[in-house]
Enzyme design. Structure first.
Site, PDB file in Angstrom:
ATOM      1  N   ARG A   1      -4.858  -3.176  -9.700  1.00  0.00           N
ATOM      2  CA  ARG A   1      -4.339  -4.391  -9.068  1.00  0.00           C
ATOM      3  C   ARG A   1      -5.466  -5.048  -8.277  1.00  0.00           C
ATOM      4  O   ARG A   1      -6.110  -4.393  -7.459  1.00  0.00           O
ATOM      5  CB  ARG A   1      -3.171  -4.025  -8.131  1.00  0.00           C
ATOM      6  CG  ARG A   1      -2.701  -5.170  -7.280  1.00  0.00           C
ATOM      7  CD  ARG A   1      -1.518  -4.769  -6.389  1.00  0.00           C
ATOM      8  NE  ARG A   1      -1.090  -5.916  -5.612  1.00  0.00           N
ATOM      9  CZ  ARG A   1      -1.161  -5.991  -4.273  1.00  0.00           C
ATOM     10  NH1 ARG A   1      -1.617  -4.975  -3.558  1.00  0.00           N
ATOM     11  NH2 ARG A   1      -0.784  -7.073  -3.647  1.00  0.00           N
TER      12      ARG A   1
ATOM     13  N   HIS B   1      -4.142 -13.287  -1.870  1.00  0.00           N
ATOM     14  CA  HIS B   1      -4.325 -12.183  -0.919  1.00  0.00           C
ATOM     15  C   HIS B   1      -5.206 -12.723   0.218  1.00  0.00           C
ATOM     16  O   HIS B   1      -6.285 -12.217   0.479  1.00  0.00           O
ATOM     17  CB  HIS B   1      -4.942 -10.975  -1.631  1.00  0.00           C
ATOM     18  CG  HIS B   1      -4.781  -9.664  -0.909  1.00  0.00           C
ATOM     19  ND1 HIS B   1      -4.209  -8.555  -1.482  1.00  0.00           N
ATOM     20  CD2 HIS B   1      -5.136  -9.282   0.334  1.00  0.00           C
ATOM     21  CE1 HIS B   1      -4.221  -7.542  -0.625  1.00  0.00           C
ATOM     22  NE2 HIS B   1      -4.786  -7.959   0.497  1.00  0.00           N
TER      23      HIS B   1
ATOM     24  N   GLU C   1       1.947  -9.784   1.098  1.00  0.00           N
ATOM     25  CA  GLU C   1       2.260  -9.617   2.518  1.00  0.00           C
ATOM     26  C   GLU C   1       2.356 -10.939   3.285  1.00  0.00           C
ATOM     27  O   GLU C   1       1.569 -11.198   4.212  1.00  0.00           O
ATOM     28  CB  GLU C   1       1.223  -8.697   3.185  1.00  0.00           C
ATOM     29  CG  GLU C   1       1.140  -7.318   2.529  1.00  0.00           C
ATOM     30  CD  GLU C   1       0.193  -6.356   3.244  1.00  0.00           C
ATOM     31  OE1 GLU C   1      -0.544  -6.792   4.133  1.00  0.00           O
ATOM     32  OE2 GLU C   1       0.210  -5.164   2.909  1.00  0.00           O
TER      33      GLU C   1
ATOM     34  N   ASN D   1       4.486  -2.819  -0.054  1.00  0.00           N
ATOM     35  CA  ASN D   1       3.339  -2.087   0.503  1.00  0.00           C
ATOM     36  C   ASN D   1       3.844  -1.259   1.667  1.00  0.00           C
ATOM     37  O   ASN D   1       4.442  -1.803   2.602  1.00  0.00           O
ATOM     38  CB  ASN D   1       2.264  -3.050   1.005  1.00  0.00           C
ATOM     39  CG  ASN D   1       1.638  -3.862  -0.129  1.00  0.00           C
ATOM     40  OD1 ASN D   1       1.861  -3.583  -1.304  1.00  0.00           O
ATOM     41  ND2 ASN D   1       0.865  -4.867   0.225  1.00  0.00           N
TER      42      ASN D   1
ATOM     43  N   TYR E   1       2.890   1.712   4.597  1.00  0.00           N
ATOM     44  CA  TYR E   1       1.867   2.499   5.298  1.00  0.00           C
ATOM     45  C   TYR E   1       2.446   3.419   6.366  1.00  0.00           C
ATOM     46  O   TYR E   1       1.952   4.506   6.580  1.00  0.00           O
ATOM     47  CB  TYR E   1       0.827   1.566   5.939  1.00  0.00           C
ATOM     48  CG  TYR E   1      -0.072   0.930   4.888  1.00  0.00           C
ATOM     49  CD1 TYR E   1      -1.218   1.583   4.460  1.00  0.00           C
ATOM     50  CD2 TYR E   1       0.249  -0.284   4.299  1.00  0.00           C
ATOM     51  CE1 TYR E   1      -2.037   1.033   3.474  1.00  0.00           C
ATOM     52  CE2 TYR E   1      -0.559  -0.846   3.310  1.00  0.00           C
ATOM     53  CZ  TYR E   1      -1.695  -0.170   2.907  1.00  0.00           C
ATOM     54  OH  TYR E   1      -2.496  -0.699   1.928  1.00  0.00           O
TER      55      TYR E   1
ATOM     56  N   GLU F   1       0.899  -0.980  -2.679  1.00  0.00           N
ATOM     57  CA  GLU F   1      -0.149  -0.411  -1.815  1.00  0.00           C
ATOM     58  C   GLU F   1       0.431   0.759  -1.047  1.00  0.00           C
ATOM     59  O   GLU F   1       1.542   0.655  -0.494  1.00  0.00           O
ATOM     60  CB  GLU F   1      -0.665  -1.418  -0.772  1.00  0.00           C
ATOM     61  CG  GLU F   1      -1.450  -2.561  -1.316  1.00  0.00           C
ATOM     62  CD  GLU F   1      -1.947  -3.504  -0.220  1.00  0.00           C
ATOM     63  OE1 GLU F   1      -2.055  -3.090   0.959  1.00  0.00           O
ATOM     64  OE2 GLU F   1      -2.187  -4.676  -0.555  1.00  0.00           O
TER      65      GLU F   1
END
Ligand code: IFM
Length: 444
Positions: free
Chosen positions: A83, A127, A172, A298, A300, A352
């Site tokens: 990606r 992005h 995002e 994504n 985290y 991600e």
């Protein structure tokens, strides 16, 4: 993790997409090459104090000149999907008007190089590197930028739509809106809640209109959007903390999921915003709610919300990464389960997931056992979500290589491949070799 890591590969269905991810400004460098225009990040990095180590993406990983070596790296590790994002100012320097053919030629070569090695190219359109010329006329706060983005998306899809394994409009939007326009710590560095919320509306609108337009033009690639999300946990059971957690859930998760999937903004957040709520024109909400071929997430960490001082995860004895983010793999299965329960979800891709650690290259090797544990435990949580019935179709590690970590500059290393910035040498870390062996197990 509920299962031993040597049993992990067997918990994934055939056809599950495994990959690694990067983005244009973080790795490409070659900021002045072959007609590329300035982006808002070039401009932001020039501001004294904006970037922790005073660095920029001017050279970054020099991927623009080393993409074949990087494609060889991916192939050598047996990773089937990659990606990456397209730099808008590289292909359209001013964000409107003429296309820059050498810029398109670069992505054309990159895509063909990946395909020749059996690697599926997953493309992100935005992005964060907006052409600076558009910022000078108001950037994402200006509704005209929506139309510019749709033109750009159409041109990319016209050229690459038949070769891309997927096209994501935005990466995002919460980060673009809030960190870029309210907190002011990311480009373009503005500090206004009102502007930030208008920006978020324009990002979502540009996503919806781009999907409509790309479908009308016959684009073959599956189309979606990528959201960063974390489950929000109240700091305590006090009514104040519960209310704060609910609001933060609204601002970070429902503010994006509701318009995309239900065609409306959450009422509690609209009333919290009051005069800072975005201007929404008739037809906008229907335009935003387009069928999604996939939803990218994504993940985290989790977020802890309350009215008191923010939780210090280290002080609270939690394991954290070099970003200070709590390692919380169970949050991934929790988040996916909640989204599955609350919305009619399209297939989900984890676009991600990864961690920064203070890696050291010693005797040609980077030992990063914490990152291996991080990846294995999150992949385990993903398997739990699959078993609970969430349709997850893929997982991408952030990131293939160490790179420019935005306001943190080069001080944080997220790669599974180490980059020696002085020589641009790439050295697969132990985690890259672990991922290679894990992926071999999924095929075995
Ligand atoms: O490096 C970023 C990426 O650009 C977007 N998602 C989070 C990553 C780590 O902070």
């Amino acid at each position: 993790m509920t299962n031993r890591s040597d049993q992990l590969p067997r918990r994934f269905p055939p056809g599950f997409v495994w990959g690694v991810a990067t983005s244009s400004y973080q790795i490409e460098g070659a900021a002045d090459a072959e007609g590329r225009g300035d982006s808002i990040w070039d401009e932001f990095c020039r501001r004294p104090g904006a970037i922790k180590d005073g660095s920029s993406g001017e050279v970054a990983c020099d991927h623009y000149h080393r993409f074949e070596e990087d494609a060889d790296l991916i192939a050598g590790l047996g990773i089937p999907a990659y990606r990456f994002s397209i730099s808008w100012p590289r292909v359209q320097p001013l964000g409107s008007g003429p296309w820059n053919e050498p810029g398109f030629a670069f992505y054309d070569r990159l895509i063909d190089t990946l395909l020749a090695r059996g690697i599926a190219p997953h493309v992100t359109l935005y992005h964060w590197d907006l052409p600076q010329a558009l910022q000078e006329s108001g950037g994402w706060a200006n509704r005209d930028t929506v139309g510019r983005f749709v033109d750009y998306a159409r041109e990319v899809a016209r050229r690459f739509g038949d070769r891309a394994a997927s096209i994501s409009t935005h990466n995002e939007p919460w980060v673009v809106s809030i960190l870029g326009h309210e907190a002011g710590i990311f480009a373009p560095g503005l500090k206004s809640q009102k502007v930030a919320m208008q920006v978020s509306h324009h990002l979502l609108l540009s996503h919806g209109l781009a999907l409509q337009s790309l479908r009308a033009q016959g684009c073959k690639a599956p189309l979606g959007i990528v959201l960063n999300q974390s489950p929000i946990h109240p700091a305590t059971d006090s009514p104040e903390d519960l209310a704060k957690a609910r609001l933060d859930d609204g601002l970070t998760i429902r503010w994006y999921m509701d318009p995309l999937l239900l065609g409306r903004y959450p009422e509690d957040v609209m009333s919290f915003l009051g005069a800072d709520a975005p201007v929404v024109e008739p037809g906008d909400m229907d335009a935003i709610r387009q069928p999604l071929d996939f939803l990218g997430i994504n993940y985290y960490t989790r977020n802890v919300s309350g009215t008191g001082a923010p939780l210090d995860p280290i002080g609270a004895g939690k394991e954290v990464t070099a970003m200070g983010w709590e390692v919380f793999p169970g949050g991934l299965s929790e988040l996916l389960g909640r989204l599955h329960a609350d919305y009619a979800l399209p297939p989900v891709y984890i676009m991600e997931n990864g961690a920064a650690y203070p890696d050291v290259l010693a005797d040609g090797r980077v030992a990063d056992p914490s990152r291996i544990r991080f990846l294995a435990s999150h992949i385990g949580a993903l398997a739990d979500a699959l078993e609970a019935g969430v349709e997850v179709r893929g997982y991408f590690v952030w990131s293939l290589i160490d790179n420019f970590e935005w306001a943190d500059g080069y001080s944080k290393r997220f790669g599974i491949v180490y980059v020696d910035y002085a020589t641009q040498q790439r050295v697969p870390k132990d985690s890259a070799l672990w991922y290679r062996d894990f992926l071999a197990g999924t095929r075995g």
